[in-house]
Design an enzyme around this catalytic site. Structure first.
Site, short mmCIF file in Angstrom:
data_model
loop_
_atom_site.label_atom_id
_atom_site.label_comp_id
_atom_site.label_asym_id
_atom_site.label_seq_id
_atom_site.Cartn_x
_atom_site.Cartn_y
_atom_site.Cartn_z
N HIS A 17 0.84 -1.21 0.00
CA HIS A 17 0.00 0.00 0.00
C HIS A 17 0.87 1.26 0.00
CE1 HIS A 17 -2.85 -2.71 2.51
NE2 HIS A 17 -3.37 -2.64 1.31
N LYS A 41 -16.31 -7.95 6.10
CA LYS A 41 -15.03 -8.55 6.48
C LYS A 41 -14.78 -8.43 7.98
CE LYS A 41 -12.57 -7.31 2.27
NZ LYS A 41 -11.64 -6.33 1.74
N ARG A 90 -1.66 -6.29 -8.23
CA ARG A 90 -0.53 -7.19 -8.00
C ARG A 90 -0.41 -8.25 -9.06
NH1 ARG A 90 -2.44 -8.01 -1.91
NH2 ARG A 90 -4.35 -7.61 -3.06
N SER A 128 -2.39 -8.37 2.78
CA SER A 128 -2.82 -8.15 4.17
C SER A 128 -3.37 -9.42 4.82
CB SER A 128 -3.91 -7.07 4.24
OG SER A 128 -3.39 -5.80 3.93
P1 ADP Z 1 -9.30 -4.51 -0.07
O1 ADP Z 1 -9.64 -5.34 1.12
O2 ADP Z 1 -10.37 -3.59 -0.54
O3 ADP Z 1 -8.60 -5.25 -1.17
P2 ADP Z 1 -6.78 -3.72 0.81
O4 ADP Z 1 -6.45 -2.94 2.03
O5 ADP Z 1 -6.41 -5.16 0.83
O6 ADP Z 1 -8.27 -3.52 0.53
O7 ADP Z 1 -6.13 -3.05 -0.46
C1 ADP Z 1 -6.38 -1.75 -0.84
C2 ADP Z 1 -5.70 -1.49 -2.18
O8 ADP Z 1 -4.32 -1.74 -2.07
C3 ADP Z 1 -6.18 -2.37 -3.32
O9 ADP Z 1 -6.17 -1.60 -4.49
C4 ADP Z 1 -5.15 -3.43 -3.42
O10 ADP Z 1 -5.05 -3.94 -4.73
C5 ADP Z 1 -3.92 -2.63 -3.07
N1 ADP Z 1 -2.86 -3.50 -2.56
C6 ADP Z 1 -2.93 -4.39 -1.57
N2 ADP Z 1 -1.72 -4.99 -1.37
C7 ADP Z 1 -0.88 -4.46 -2.28
C8 ADP Z 1 0.48 -4.67 -2.63
N3 ADP Z 1 1.26 -5.57 -2.02
N4 ADP Z 1 1.00 -3.90 -3.62
C9 ADP Z 1 0.23 -2.99 -4.24
N5 ADP Z 1 -1.06 -2.77 -3.99
C10 ADP Z 1 -1.61 -3.49 -3.03
#
Ligand code: ADP
Length: 155
Positions: A17, A41, A90, A128
């Site tokens: 992120h 969630k 990703r 995550s």
């Molecule tokens: P959600 O639960 O809505 O997927 P996240 O917090 O997991 O929310 O992710 C928010 C954003 O960050 C999404 O666009 C996701 O694709 C992006 N994201 C999550 N992990 C990574 C990563 N390792 N690299 C780049 N973007 C990421």
């Protein structure tokens, strides 16, 4: 003014992120990191903890704001005058999921564009869900989260 909304759960914020937000910073005047609270969630960390970690990570970046929201992402965009939704990609799994949401959002709200950034290759495995699994099972996941929060993140 170019305002982007970066929506997500950030449970917790990861280096993935952080990378997306840092690389998007030159493209926008403001990036609103918005923690969505309307999903079914189950969360590991409280909203306050998640917000605090994002704040600490971007304390030096004046373009980044942190908020929470409920309801549809496009409705929240309208409320805060964001014309862009920022999302990270990703892999093809992310692509397939994100493309549908972006198309449907655009059908509902044509003036809000979803902007995708590809994850830096060294961070594309960070997820995550897996970070949470490591923590729940008493592992050390600190290498996967931003440096600014690594200390207080350790149990
Ligand atoms: P959600 O639960 O809505 O997927 P996240 O917090 O997991 O929310 O992710 C928010 C954003 O960050 C999404 O666009 C996701 O694709 C992006 N994201 C999550 N992990 C990574 C990563 N390792 N690299 C780049 N973007 C990421």
């Amino acid at each position: 003014m170019k305002i982007a909304l970066f929506p997500g759960s950030f449970d917790p914020i990861t280096k993935g992120h952080q990378d997306i937000i840092e690389r998007a910073t030159p493209l926008f005047d403001k990036i609103i990191v918005a923690i969505g609270t309307n999903s079914s969630k189950k969360h590991l960390y409280t909203l306050e903890e998640r917000m605090q970690w994002i704040k600490e990570t971007f304390s030096e970046n004046s373009k980044v704001e942190i908020t929470t929201y409920t309801g549809l992402t496009i409705d929240y965009c309208k409320k805060v005058n964001a014309n862009y939704i920022l999302r990270g990609l990703r892999n093809t799994v992310d692509y397939n999921y994100e493309a549908n949401i972006a198309q449907m959002n655009r059908a509902m709200q044509a003036n809000i564009e979803t902007v995708f950034m590809l994850t830096s290759p060294n961070l594309s495995a960070i997820n995550s869900n897996i970070v949470r699994d490591i923590i729940i099972n008493n592992g050390d996941a600190s290498q996967f989260v931003p440096k600014a929060i690594q200390q207080n993140f350790k149990k």
